[in-house]
Design a protein around this motif. Structure first.
Motif, short mmCIF file in Angstrom:
data_model
loop_
_atom_site.label_atom_id
_atom_site.label_comp_id
_atom_site.label_asym_id
_atom_site.label_seq_id
_atom_site.Cartn_x
_atom_site.Cartn_y
_atom_site.Cartn_z
N UNK A 88 0.82 -1.22 0.00
CA UNK A 88 0.00 0.00 0.00
C UNK A 88 0.86 1.27 0.00
N UNK A 89 2.13 1.13 0.34
CA UNK A 89 3.02 2.30 0.40
C UNK A 89 3.76 2.55 -0.91
N UNK A 90 3.51 1.76 -1.92
CA UNK A 90 4.25 1.87 -3.18
C UNK A 90 3.59 2.85 -4.14
N UNK A 91 4.41 3.40 -5.05
CA UNK A 91 3.91 4.25 -6.12
C UNK A 91 3.46 3.42 -7.30
N UNK A 92 2.94 4.10 -8.34
CA UNK A 92 2.36 3.41 -9.48
C UNK A 92 3.32 2.50 -10.21
N UNK A 93 4.53 2.98 -10.52
CA UNK A 93 5.48 2.15 -11.26
C UNK A 93 5.95 0.96 -10.42
N UNK A 149 -2.90 -3.07 -21.39
CA UNK A 149 -2.83 -1.63 -21.10
C UNK A 149 -2.11 -1.37 -19.78
N UNK A 150 -0.89 -1.91 -19.59
CA UNK A 150 -0.28 -1.89 -18.25
C UNK A 150 0.18 -0.52 -17.78
N UNK A 151 0.31 0.46 -18.69
CA UNK A 151 0.85 1.76 -18.29
C UNK A 151 -0.19 2.87 -18.32
N UNK A 152 -1.42 2.57 -18.64
CA UNK A 152 -2.42 3.61 -18.87
C UNK A 152 -2.76 4.39 -17.60
N UNK A 187 7.14 6.67 -18.90
CA UNK A 187 8.37 6.58 -19.69
C UNK A 187 9.39 5.69 -18.99
N UNK A 188 9.55 5.86 -17.68
CA UNK A 188 10.50 5.04 -16.93
C UNK A 188 10.10 3.57 -16.94
N UNK A 189 8.80 3.30 -16.84
CA UNK A 189 8.32 1.93 -16.82
C UNK A 189 8.48 1.28 -18.19
N UNK A 190 8.32 2.07 -19.26
CA UNK A 190 8.58 1.53 -20.60
C UNK A 190 10.02 1.05 -20.72
N UNK A 191 10.94 1.84 -20.20
CA UNK A 191 12.35 1.44 -20.25
C UNK A 191 12.57 0.16 -19.45
N UNK A 192 11.90 0.04 -18.30
CA UNK A 192 12.05 -1.15 -17.48
C UNK A 192 11.50 -2.39 -18.20
N UNK A 193 10.37 -2.25 -18.85
CA UNK A 193 9.78 -3.39 -19.57
C UNK A 193 10.68 -3.83 -20.71
N UNK A 247 3.83 3.74 -27.09
CA UNK A 247 4.19 2.56 -26.31
C UNK A 247 4.45 1.37 -27.23
N UNK A 248 3.56 1.16 -28.19
CA UNK A 248 3.72 0.03 -29.10
C UNK A 248 5.03 0.12 -29.88
N UNK A 249 5.32 1.29 -30.42
CA UNK A 249 6.52 1.46 -31.24
C UNK A 249 7.79 1.38 -30.41
N UNK A 250 7.74 1.79 -29.15
CA UNK A 250 8.95 1.79 -28.32
C UNK A 250 9.19 0.44 -27.65
N UNK A 251 8.15 -0.37 -27.47
CA UNK A 251 8.30 -1.62 -26.74
C UNK A 251 8.31 -2.86 -27.62
N UNK A 252 7.62 -2.83 -28.74
CA UNK A 252 7.38 -4.06 -29.50
C UNK A 252 8.36 -4.25 -30.64
#
Length: 370
Positions: free
Chosen positions: A136-141, A163-166, A174-180, A200-205
């Motif tokens: 419960x103490x964590x942020x979104x990412x 839709x994991x980042x919406x 942006x940071x989570x995209x880099x992590x994925x 997201x699609x173009x940067x991740x897939x």
């Protein structure tokens, strides 16, 4: 030829007594270690497709194969497919460690095996220092990483992301995209990523499957799909802004062809052969990035600047030329003022032609030699 990690064959899902086809007979193959994005507008059928792969929805017809074996009759818990939802579905009353271990405990794994698997996934996702903290103490990412980790700890054959980042803010997204992307490379996962976000699609897939109205309209490498759309829908959907599309006709001129739409005229590459399309209506596609404002004194198409919309280092410019309105993307430090008269140059090598009858891309010899 190796067996695809995932294969959809004539997959269909109907609702309302068969009167509505949410997914309308799609075929798709995803290789092991590949990341594929299912991209399309809301209601196109991408989430329904994901739900059928994981087993939450039963297909009306068709087949779903994992490693060459049909899983249509296999219960969701035995398909070895991991699904991460849009809203994370993390147990906020538990610690991070308890969340990661949950799936293995349900399966009755021994404590030593659970501890080892949780430790490996936590290290991979950068959660090692958070294991004893409360979710419960964590942020979104961080919550998203816990949700992904809880799935990865069960070692799924395929990871499905809906839709994991919406729900994340822009910077966190942006940071989570880099992590994925890092996770995919380090773990070698096969990932199906559902999104309506082109960036997201173009940067991740590695590959993108564009869907609309329950059908897959094109599957192509992410690096090519904007440059070589197979049809008018993909051309009008991909890109920000999307491809300029003008319906007109081709005529012969000086041994080649030119496209005409009222007073707008642009020539194709010399030597381009378009076969029977020369006698039929066509739609021409002009990528905004391939429209250049000429330097003073250069020849080109006369145009007037209707609107200039800065977006950081680039500016989207709306122009009127030959009675047609098109968009160009130019560097912001060369942004023209609105109302100014300018000259345009359009790269003939980048032009795309679509049949006026089928709306599908027409092959051109000049294009096929490229």
């Amino acid at each position: 030829m190796s067996t695809p990690k995932l294969e959809l064959v004539g997959l269909k899902k109907e609702f309302a007594d068969g009167s509505v086809a949410a997914v309308d007979g799609i075929d798709l193959a995803v290789e092991e270690g590949q990341t594929l994005a299912l991209l399309g507008p809301s209601g196109c059928g991408k989430s329904t497709t994901l739900n059928m792969i994981v087993g939450l929805e039963q297909p009306s017809s068709g087949d779903i194969r994992i490693d060459g074996r049909s899983v249509v009759a296999v219960p969701p818990g035995r398909r070895n497919v991991g699904l991460v939802f849009q809203d994370y579905a993390v147990f906020t009353s538990m610690s991070v460690r308890e969340n990661l271990a949950f799936g293995l405990r349900v399966r009755g794994q021994r404590k030593a095996e659970i501890d080892r698997a949780v430790g490996e996934v936590a290290e991979l996702l950068g959660l090692s220092t958070m294991l004893n903290g409360n979710a419960r103490d964590l942020g979104g990412s961080e919550l998203q990483r816990v949700a992904i980790g809880r799935t990865l700890v069960t070692r799924p054959a395929i990871l499905l992301l809906d839709e994991p980042l919406s729900n994340l803010e822009a910077g966190t997204r942006l940071a989570t995209r880099r992590e994925l992307r890092r996770l995919q490379k380090e773990a070698g996962l096969t990932i199906i990523y559902v999104t309506h976000d082109q960036v997201e699609a173009l940067s991740l897939a590695d590959w993108i499957a564009v869907m609309s109205a329950g059908k897959i309209r094109q599957v192509a490498p992410a690096s090519l799909i904007c440059q070589q759309p197979d049809n008018i829908f993909v051309a009008s959907f991909m890109g920000t802004p999307p491809m300029n599309l003008l319906r007109g006709a081709l005529t012969r001129a000086d041994g080649g062809y030119v496209f005409r739409k009222d007073a707008f005229v642009v020539g194709l590459l010399p030597g381009t052969d378009i076969g029977e399309a020369a006698d039929l209506p066509v739609t021409i596609g002009i990528r905004p990035e391939e429209v250049r404002l000429c330097a003073s004194g250069e020849a080109g198409l006369p145009a007037r600047v209707l609107l200039a919309e800065p977006r950081g280092s680039e500016t989207v410019v709306t122009l009127e030329t030959g009675g047609q309105v098109i968009k160009a993307v130019i560097a912001s430090d060369h942004r023209p003022t609105e109302g100014r008269d300018v000259m345009l140059e359009i790269d003939a090598a980048s032009l795309v032609l679509f049949s006026g009858e089928t709306n599908r891309r027409l092959p051109m010899i000049a294009e096929l030699r490229a």
